[in-house]
Enzyme design. Structure first.
Site, PDB file in Angstrom:
ATOM      1  N   ASN A 189       2.367   6.814  15.584  1.00 22.64           N
ATOM      2  CA  ASN A 189       2.873   6.207  14.346  1.00 22.64           C
ATOM      3  C   ASN A 189       4.046   7.008  13.788  1.00 22.64           C
ATOM      4  OD1 ASN A 189       3.366   4.851  12.042  1.00 22.64           O
ATOM      5  ND2 ASN A 189       1.418   5.361  11.038  1.00 22.64           N
ATOM      6  N   ASN A 197       0.826  -1.207   0.000  1.00 16.44           N
ATOM      7  CA  ASN A 197       0.000   0.000   0.000  1.00 16.44           C
ATOM      8  C   ASN A 197       0.852   1.246   0.000  1.00 16.44           C
ATOM      9  OD1 ASN A 197      -0.308   1.857   2.603  1.00 16.44           O
ATOM     10  ND2 ASN A 197       0.206  -0.211   3.296  1.00 16.44           N
ATOM     11  N   ILE A 204      -0.970   4.381   0.613  1.00 16.64           N
ATOM     12  CA  ILE A 204      -2.141   5.227   0.892  1.00 16.64           C
ATOM     13  C   ILE A 204      -1.712   6.681   1.124  1.00 16.64           C
ATOM     14  CG2 ILE A 204      -4.135   5.581   2.406  1.00 16.64           C
ATOM     15  CD1 ILE A 204      -4.247   2.942   0.800  1.00 16.64           C
ATOM     16  N   GLY A 205      -0.665   6.859   1.894  1.00 16.20           N
ATOM     17  CA  GLY A 205      -0.181   8.219   2.149  1.00 16.20           C
ATOM     18  C   GLY A 205      -1.035   9.004   3.128  1.00 16.20           C
ATOM     19  N   ASN A 227       5.338  -1.908  11.745  1.00 12.92           N
ATOM     20  CA  ASN A 227       4.642  -1.305  10.613  1.00 12.92           C
ATOM     21  C   ASN A 227       4.999  -2.116   9.359  1.00 12.92           C
ATOM     22  OD1 ASN A 227       3.322   0.597   8.845  1.00 12.92           O
ATOM     23  ND2 ASN A 227       3.731   2.200  10.328  1.00 12.92           N
ATOM     24  N   CYS A 241       5.343   5.539   9.323  1.00 15.93           N
ATOM     25  CA  CYS A 241       4.666   5.434   8.032  1.00 15.93           C
ATOM     26  C   CYS A 241       5.690   5.447   6.903  1.00 15.93           C
ATOM     27  CB  CYS A 241       3.672   6.565   7.816  1.00 15.93           C
ATOM     28  SG  CYS A 241       2.935   6.467   6.165  1.00 15.93           S
TER      29      CYS A 241
HETATM   30  O1  RRO Z   1      -1.240   5.748   5.095  1.00 14.80           O
HETATM   31  C1  RRO Z   1      -0.295   5.014   4.743  1.00 14.80           C
HETATM   32  O2  RRO Z   1       0.188   5.060   3.614  1.00 14.80           O
HETATM   33  C2  RRO Z   1       0.346   4.075   5.653  1.00 14.80           C
HETATM   34  C3  RRO Z   1       0.689   4.380   6.966  1.00 14.80           C
HETATM   35 BR1  RRO Z   1       0.229   5.975   7.776  1.00 14.80          BR
HETATM   36  C4  RRO Z   1       1.423   3.443   7.735  1.00 14.80           C
HETATM   37  O3  RRO Z   1       1.787   3.657   8.885  1.00 14.80           O
HETATM   38  N1  RRO Z   1       1.746   2.256   7.155  1.00 14.80           N
HETATM   39  C5  RRO Z   1       1.396   1.968   5.901  1.00 14.80           C
HETATM   40  O4  RRO Z   1       1.723   0.882   5.421  1.00 14.80           O
HETATM   41  N2  RRO Z   1       0.701   2.876   5.155  1.00 14.80           N
END
Ligand code: RRO
Length: 315
Positions: free
Chosen positions: A129, A68, A70-71, A196, A132
């Site tokens: 967190n 992923n 996602i950001g 993570n 990320c």
């Molecule tokens: O939102 C993300 O892209 C994301 C976060 Br904050 C995280 O801590 N770990 C991850 O795999 N994606």
């Protein structure tokens, strides 16, 4: 089997939690099971402002798990305390909000707004967190540097009441995770969440371009479970050997069954989070709790506590 577990100043009914980011803020999952049955519900990391995250595509499947990028999509802390947290409180959930920031002061601001929420009573801890993998500036993963990690943890600790434990969420993408863990605990973390996602990428061989718009992404799912078990084991060993203070560990990474959860617990985790497995089976967190309870019963244990770290052979 008494499945209750202690995390800092809090006793939880059981050790099963959602993993941050995999069940948003609970409303969807609640259609499949009562989220108040979980030891705690961990929410998607929230920042100070609303964010749309990275461009699509931002999820890709691989044989070893999911990638992923996602950001940090999210509603921002104001909307979180106005809508999401009160909803979780209204259904009786025990909540571990996950907070994030682009700077140590942003983390502190998010923690301060959270603390002042009317619904803060349902908060059993705060997950910080610092790991990320999808921040805009790739050089800025706090959890890859002990000093940056310590700064964030120290500022957040000042904002969160003493009786509410804070957990530093660590990255597997470091050469010595025990050094980061020790720096976080020294700075005031009451516990650690490991791990993570692991930085990875995949290439679409039809288009001959990266699958993800963001090119790299975080790998989750079965492929990272041995990495999580290793990280929990190493940090627990550092604690047992007196190289750092002993604090509770929350284990996370590729757990799909009760047996998977038992691995993390035996390595030293006092709680276990389920994330990616929920995409195939939304009831995975409560199913894993049922399976883990059954396993401990079969093996003749009276309490969950006696199994935590048992593979180190020192209990
Ligand atoms: O939102 C993300 O892209 C994301 C976060 Br904050 C995280 O801590 N770990 C991850 O795999 N994606």
């Amino acid at each position: 089997v008494d499945m209750s577990t202690t995390l800092g100043a809090r006793r939880l009914a059981n050790p099963l939690m959602t993993a941050s980011g995999c069940a948003a803020n609970g409303q969807e999952l609640h259609r499949f099971f009562d989220v108040s049955e979980l030891g705690a519900f961990v929410t998607k990391s929230v920042m100070s402002e609303p964010r749309s995250g990275r461009g699509t595509p931002r999820m890709a499947e691989t044989p070893s798990g999911m990638l992923n990028s996602i950001g940090l999509q999210g509603p921002g802390i104001q909307a979180f305390v106005e809508h999401d947290l009160p909803w979780l409180a209204s259904v009786g959930a025990t909540v571990l909000p996950s907070i994030a920031g682009g700077s140590a002061t942003e983390f502190a601001h998010v923690a301060a707004v959270l603390r002042s929420s009317d619904a803060f009573g349902c908060v059993a801890g705060v997950e910080v967190n610092i790991s990320c993998p999808n921040v805009a500036n790739r050089g800025l993963v706090f959890a890859c540097d002990p000093l940056s990690s310590a700064k964030v943890i120290a500022l957040v600790r000042e904002q969160v009441p003493r009786d509410v434990p804070i957990f530093a969420k660590l990255s597997p993408d470091v050469t010595d995770i025990t050094a980061i863990a020790a720096a976080c605990v020294k700075a005031g973390a009451d516990g650690l969440t490991m791990i993570n996602t692991l930085l990875g990428m995949s290439i679409d061989t039809d288009r001959l371009r990266p699958h993800l718009g963001g090119v790299t992404g975080g790998l989750s799912g079965p492929g990272i479970r041995p990495v999580a078990v290793r990280a929990v084991w190493q940090v627990r060993a550092a604690m047992d050997e007196g190289r750092m203070p002993t604090v509770p560990i929350i284990g996370v990474g590729g757990v799909r069954t009760g047996t998977d959860a038992l691995e993390l617990v035996a390595a030293g985790a006092s709680a276990v989070q389920v994330g990616t497995a929920s995409f195939n089976d939304p009831t995975a967190p409560v199913r894993v709790l049922r399976e883990l309870t059954g396993l401990l019963e079969e093996k003749g244990f009276a309490t969950f506590d006696e199994v935590v770290g048992i593979a180190h052979g020192r209990q």
